[in-house]
Design an enzyme around this catalytic site. Structure first.
Site, PDB file in Angstrom:
ATOM      1  N   HIS A   1       9.503  35.076  -7.097  1.00  0.00           N
ATOM      2  CA  HIS A   1       9.796  34.305  -5.719  1.00  0.00           C
ATOM      3  C   HIS A   1       9.395  32.757  -6.091  1.00  0.00           C
ATOM      4  O   HIS A   1       8.934  32.616  -6.875  1.00  0.00           O
ATOM      5  CB  HIS A   1       9.030  34.983  -4.623  1.00  0.00           C
ATOM      6  CG  HIS A   1       7.783  34.854  -4.704  1.00  0.00           C
ATOM      7  ND1 HIS A   1       6.879  35.989  -5.535  1.00  0.00           N
ATOM      8  CD2 HIS A   1       6.874  33.980  -4.510  1.00  0.00           C
ATOM      9  CE1 HIS A   1       5.751  35.464  -5.597  1.00  0.00           C
ATOM     10  NE2 HIS A   1       5.613  34.332  -5.092  1.00  0.00           N
TER      11      HIS A   1
ATOM     12  N   HIS B   1       8.192  28.916  -4.389  1.00  0.00           N
ATOM     13  CA  HIS B   1       7.494  28.171  -3.020  1.00  0.00           C
ATOM     14  C   HIS B   1       7.914  26.817  -3.220  1.00  0.00           C
ATOM     15  O   HIS B   1       8.071  26.298  -4.281  1.00  0.00           O
ATOM     16  CB  HIS B   1       5.836  28.314  -3.127  1.00  0.00           C
ATOM     17  CG  HIS B   1       5.438  29.556  -3.356  1.00  0.00           C
ATOM     18  ND1 HIS B   1       4.722  30.180  -2.042  1.00  0.00           N
ATOM     19  CD2 HIS B   1       5.252  30.478  -4.144  1.00  0.00           C
ATOM     20  CE1 HIS B   1       4.399  31.406  -2.405  1.00  0.00           C
ATOM     21  NE2 HIS B   1       4.656  31.552  -3.740  1.00  0.00           N
TER      22      HIS B   1
ATOM     23  N   THR C   1      -1.485  34.489  -2.673  1.00  0.00           N
ATOM     24  CA  THR C   1      -1.432  33.102  -1.899  1.00  0.00           C
ATOM     25  C   THR C   1      -1.039  33.443  -0.772  1.00  0.00           C
ATOM     26  O   THR C   1      -1.111  32.330  -0.006  1.00  0.00           O
ATOM     27  CB  THR C   1      -0.635  32.031  -2.724  1.00  0.00           C
ATOM     28  OG1 THR C   1       0.355  32.638  -2.628  1.00  0.00           O
ATOM     29  CG2 THR C   1      -1.262  31.876  -4.291  1.00  0.00           C
ATOM     30  N   THR C   2      -0.608  34.604  -0.341  1.00  0.00           N
ATOM     31  CA  THR C   2      -0.237  34.945   1.040  1.00  0.00           C
ATOM     32  C   THR C   2      -0.844  36.170   1.243  1.00  0.00           C
ATOM     33  O   THR C   2      -1.408  36.928   0.645  1.00  0.00           O
ATOM     34  CB  THR C   2       1.345  35.166   0.976  1.00  0.00           C
ATOM     35  OG1 THR C   2       1.945  36.407   0.189  1.00  0.00           O
ATOM     36  CG2 THR C   2       2.264  34.035   0.730  1.00  0.00           C
TER      37      THR C   2
ATOM     38  N   GLU D   1       2.289  25.615  -5.223  1.00  0.00           N
ATOM     39  CA  GLU D   1       0.954  25.977  -4.681  1.00  0.00           C
ATOM     40  C   GLU D   1      -0.185  25.459  -5.584  1.00  0.00           C
ATOM     41  O   GLU D   1      -1.138  24.879  -5.049  1.00  0.00           O
ATOM     42  CB  GLU D   1       0.957  27.454  -4.719  1.00  0.00           C
ATOM     43  CG  GLU D   1       2.001  28.121  -3.522  1.00  0.00           C
ATOM     44  CD  GLU D   1       1.861  29.190  -2.961  1.00  0.00           C
ATOM     45  OE1 GLU D   1       1.407  30.556  -3.633  1.00  0.00           O
ATOM     46  OE2 GLU D   1       1.458  29.293  -1.613  1.00  0.00           O
TER      47      GLU D   1
ATOM     48  N   HIS E   1       7.042  32.165  -9.039  1.00  0.00           N
ATOM     49  CA  HIS E   1       6.071  33.167  -9.384  1.00  0.00           C
ATOM     50  C   HIS E   1       6.497  34.290 -10.056  1.00  0.00           C
ATOM     51  O   HIS E   1       7.458  35.010  -9.010  1.00  0.00           O
ATOM     52  CB  HIS E   1       5.288  33.414  -8.159  1.00  0.00           C
ATOM     53  CG  HIS E   1       4.152  32.162  -7.966  1.00  0.00           C
ATOM     54  ND1 HIS E   1       3.678  32.164  -6.624  1.00  0.00           N
ATOM     55  CD2 HIS E   1       3.628  31.449  -8.805  1.00  0.00           C
ATOM     56  CE1 HIS E   1       2.866  31.255  -6.587  1.00  0.00           C
ATOM     57  NE2 HIS E   1       2.728  30.534  -7.777  1.00  0.00           N
TER      58      HIS E   1
HETATM   59  C1  5DS Z   1       3.090  42.029  -2.567  1.00  0.00           C
HETATM   60  N1  5DS Z   1       3.566  41.244  -3.374  1.00  0.00           N
HETATM   61  C2  5DS Z   1       4.188  41.506  -4.497  1.00  0.00           C
HETATM   62  C3  5DS Z   1       3.119  39.751  -3.114  1.00  0.00           C
HETATM   63  N2  5DS Z   1       2.178  39.468  -2.096  1.00  0.00           N
HETATM   64  N3  5DS Z   1       1.978  38.297  -2.343  1.00  0.00           N
HETATM   65  C4  5DS Z   1       2.446  37.556  -3.084  1.00  0.00           C
HETATM   66  C5  5DS Z   1       2.511  36.055  -3.103  1.00  0.00           C
HETATM   67  N4  5DS Z   1       3.832  35.495  -2.550  1.00  0.00           N
HETATM   68  S1  5DS Z   1       1.878  35.335  -4.416  1.00  0.00           S
HETATM   69  N5  5DS Z   1       2.341  33.904  -4.444  1.00  0.00           N
HETATM   70  O1  5DS Z   1       2.654  36.082  -5.439  1.00  0.00           O
HETATM   71  O2  5DS Z   1       0.537  35.461  -4.696  1.00  0.00           O
HETATM   72  S2  5DS Z   1       3.454  38.390  -4.092  1.00  0.00           S
HETATM   73 ZN    ZN Z   2       4.056  33.317  -4.861  1.00  0.00          ZN
END
Ligand code: 5DS
Ligand code: ZN
Length: 258
Positions: free
Chosen positions: A92, A94, A200-201, A104, A117
């Site tokens: 994915h 950002h 990071t989310t 990020e 990422h």
């Molecule tokens: C559950 N998954 C796959 C994720 N949860 N958070 C994600 C964040 N976008 S990151 N940036 O990959 O830490 S990816």
């Molecule tokens: Zn990410």
């Protein structure tokens, strides 16, 4: 609390209310300060082996656009700081609303226009979910690639060409089975920063071995504009879907390069 996002009323400053770990000591992203990193000659190149997926989706989940296979297919990551094999889960992006912001991680305070990422999970766990909840920094391994504006990225073009089909939150499209994910990666995965951090989310779980590559990938201005056309779950442009840097606390950032 409204579902988390990146707006004033639901952005990173609010996330601690549902996820107290937001104020933890192993949070991501961070500012990668070259004067404070430590070279580790034991950090060898990584090996990513990505097999073409026959039934992957490209989707808008309201806070990013994401390439998501329906099941594993043997695509895996090994080497570098990793002690075991990690299975590929998804990738994915950002990005920002202009070329001065969007990534990020930062390098000496500098943001790139976007960050890609690749998320992988420790194969000693029965599932991705177990890996996230496994405790400690070895549950997931996420490869971070900075994106800068330059030549068109032919390997990412099949993905950026799909963006108009996932403009609105909750929409998805099937990715053609001849999409070659391996082609996105540089030929050798050598020069990188690595440290123990978090998603990071939300849920912001502190389960991630971060591996951020020094050399940015290039995408064209048109490809960047495609990202900036995506709409989030609040009906606004999704650009700005990045968390600001978190305190390093007493963590070390190691590099595979001098
Ligand atoms: C559950 N998954 C796959 C994720 N949860 N958070 C994600 C964040 N976008 S990151 N940036 O990959 O830490 S990816
Ligand atoms: Zn990410």
């Amino acid at each position: 609390m409204a579902p988390w996002g990146y707006e004033k009323d639901n952005g990173p400053a609010h996330w601690h209310k549902d996820c107290p770990i937001a104020n933890g000591k192993n949070q991501s992203p961070i500012d990668l300060i070259n004067g404070e990193v430590k070279y580790d000659s034991g950090l060898k190149p990584l090996t990513a082996k990505y097999v073409p997926f026959s039934d992957a989706k490209f989707l808008n989940n309201g806070h990013s656009v994401q390439f998501q296979p329906s099941a594993g297919n043997g695509s895996e990551l090994t080497g570098g700081p990793l002690a075991v094999k990690y299975n590929f889960e998804q990738f994915h992006f950002h990005w920002g609303n202009n070329d001065t912001e969007g990534s990020e991680h930062r390098v000496d305070g500098k943001m790139y226009p976007a960050e890609l990422h690749f998320v992988h999970w420790n194969s000693t766990n029965p599932s991705f979910k177990d890996a996230v909840g496994s405790g400690g920094p070895n549950g997931l391994a996420v490869l971070g690639f900075f994106l800068k504006v330059g030549a068109e990225n032919a390997a990412l073009k099949p993905i950026t060409d799909l963006i108009p089909k996932v403009k609105d939150a909750g929409t998805s499209v099937t990715v053609p089975s001849n999409f070659d994910m391996q082609a996105i990666l540089p030929a050798t995965l050598t020069d990188y920063y690595t440290y123990d951090g978090s998603l990071t989310t939300p849920p912001l779980a502190e389960c991630v071995k971060w591996i951020v590559f020094k050399q940015p990938l290039e995408v064209s201005a048109a490809q960047m504009e495609a990202f900036r056309s995506v709409i989030n779950r609040d009906g606004k442009p999704m650009g700005g879907n990045y968390r600001p840097p978190c305190p390093l606390h007493d963590r070390a950032v190691k590099t595979s390069f001098k």
